[in-house]
Design a protein around this motif. Structure first.
Motif: not given
Length: 290
Positions: A207-208, A212-213, A231-237, A244-248
């Motif tokens: 997953k990591e 990243k890719k 906008i990032i949507a997640q489910t149980l993540e 991802m937010r910090h990376f962007i």
């Protein structure tokens, strides 16, 4: 001039803080297991839905709000003197859009404007957020709708599915594909184009590595991406979405990265541990490059 109130359906996954801040109305879909129907976001959430999938051994169906549901949701706002802009999930994926048009005809002409977002989840949420901000600035429903009719084609959505289980249960992936995908640890990318959900590249690995890719592929075209918001949507993540937010934010000049939670309507198709990212392009779409 009447104040404009924005409405959306539950597959837009609009978070509660936006609802509170902009007074957004949500018209829920229904999540149906055999003979039992649940009102999305009110009577069931994604975690509860996943538990029921384990119990029943099959996926639920989703059912659109009826015209009566829309009339019931719209009437108080109209009676309060507000005009309505309803932003629908993609008309290619549900009868929700058509049912809202039927309901709108029950009210005086011009009081309710209906827009097809041609999107779902974070992509629909991007339409809603843009509309809500313009409504708060005093823009009319017609102005916002006409602006979004152009902008919606620039709103991109990529969905990273954790595995092929739910796509297999939903009949979208055959048994052999499912077996090979599980063995090879394949995670497919889905994307929305012209209101339809299509299959894109398939990543392999952890997953990591895959996350990243995906980010690297998207951000390699950063010069073509609007820098106001993602906008990032997640489910149980939750942790992955925060990463991802910090990376962007660290790697780009994007000003805001919002994280929202994927609800039952979208998760009944994508499954748990899915991630989606929505962004706005300044020119032609890049989804075909991914």
């Amino acid at each position: 001039m009447s104040k404009v109130r924005i409405f959306a359906d539950s597959i837009s996954d609009v978070p509660q803080d936006w609802i509170d801040k902009y007074n957004i109305g949500i018209v829920p879909l229904y999540i149906v297991f055999q003979e039992k129907s649940y009102v999305d976001r009110k009577e069931i959430n994604a975690k509860e839905m996943y538990n029921l999938v384990e119990i029943y051994g099959h996926l639920p169906k989703t059912s659109a709000p009826s015209p009566a549901d829309f009339i019931q949701a719209f009437r108080p706002a109209i009676e309060d003197g507000e005009d309505i802009l309803y932003i629908s999930m993609s008309s290619h994926l549900s009868s929700t859009y058509q049912n809202s048009l039927t309901a709108a005809r029950e009210f005086p002409t011009g009081r309710i404007t209906v827009l097809d977002s041609l999107n779902v989840s974070a992509g629909a949420a991007m339409n809603v957020l843009l509309a809500a901000k313009m409504a708060s600035e005093g823009k009319s429903a017609m102005f916002i709708s006409e602006w979004l009719e152009t902008a919606r084609h620039e709103i991109q959505l990529n969905i990273l599915v954790d595995n092929l289980d739910y796509l297999h249960k939903g009949g979208r992936v055959g048994s052999i594909q499912h077996m090979l995908g599980s063995i090879l640890r394949i995670s497919p990318i889905l994307y929305v184009k012209h209101g339809r959900v299509l299959s894109g590249v398939k990543y392999r690995g952890s997953k990591e590595r895959i996350v990243k890719k995906l980010l690297q592929d998207i951000l390699s075209h950063i010069h073509r991406i609007d820098h106001d918001q993602i906008i990032i949507a997640q489910t149980l993540e939750e942790e992955t979405a925060e990463w991802m937010r910090h990376f962007i934010l660290e790697e780009t000049s994007i000003r805001d990265v919002h994280i929202i939670e994927g609800g039952c309507s979208i998760c009944s198709h994508s499954g748990p541990h899915s991630l989606a990212i929505s962004f706005i392009l300044k020119s032609k779409p890049i989804v075909e490059l991914l």
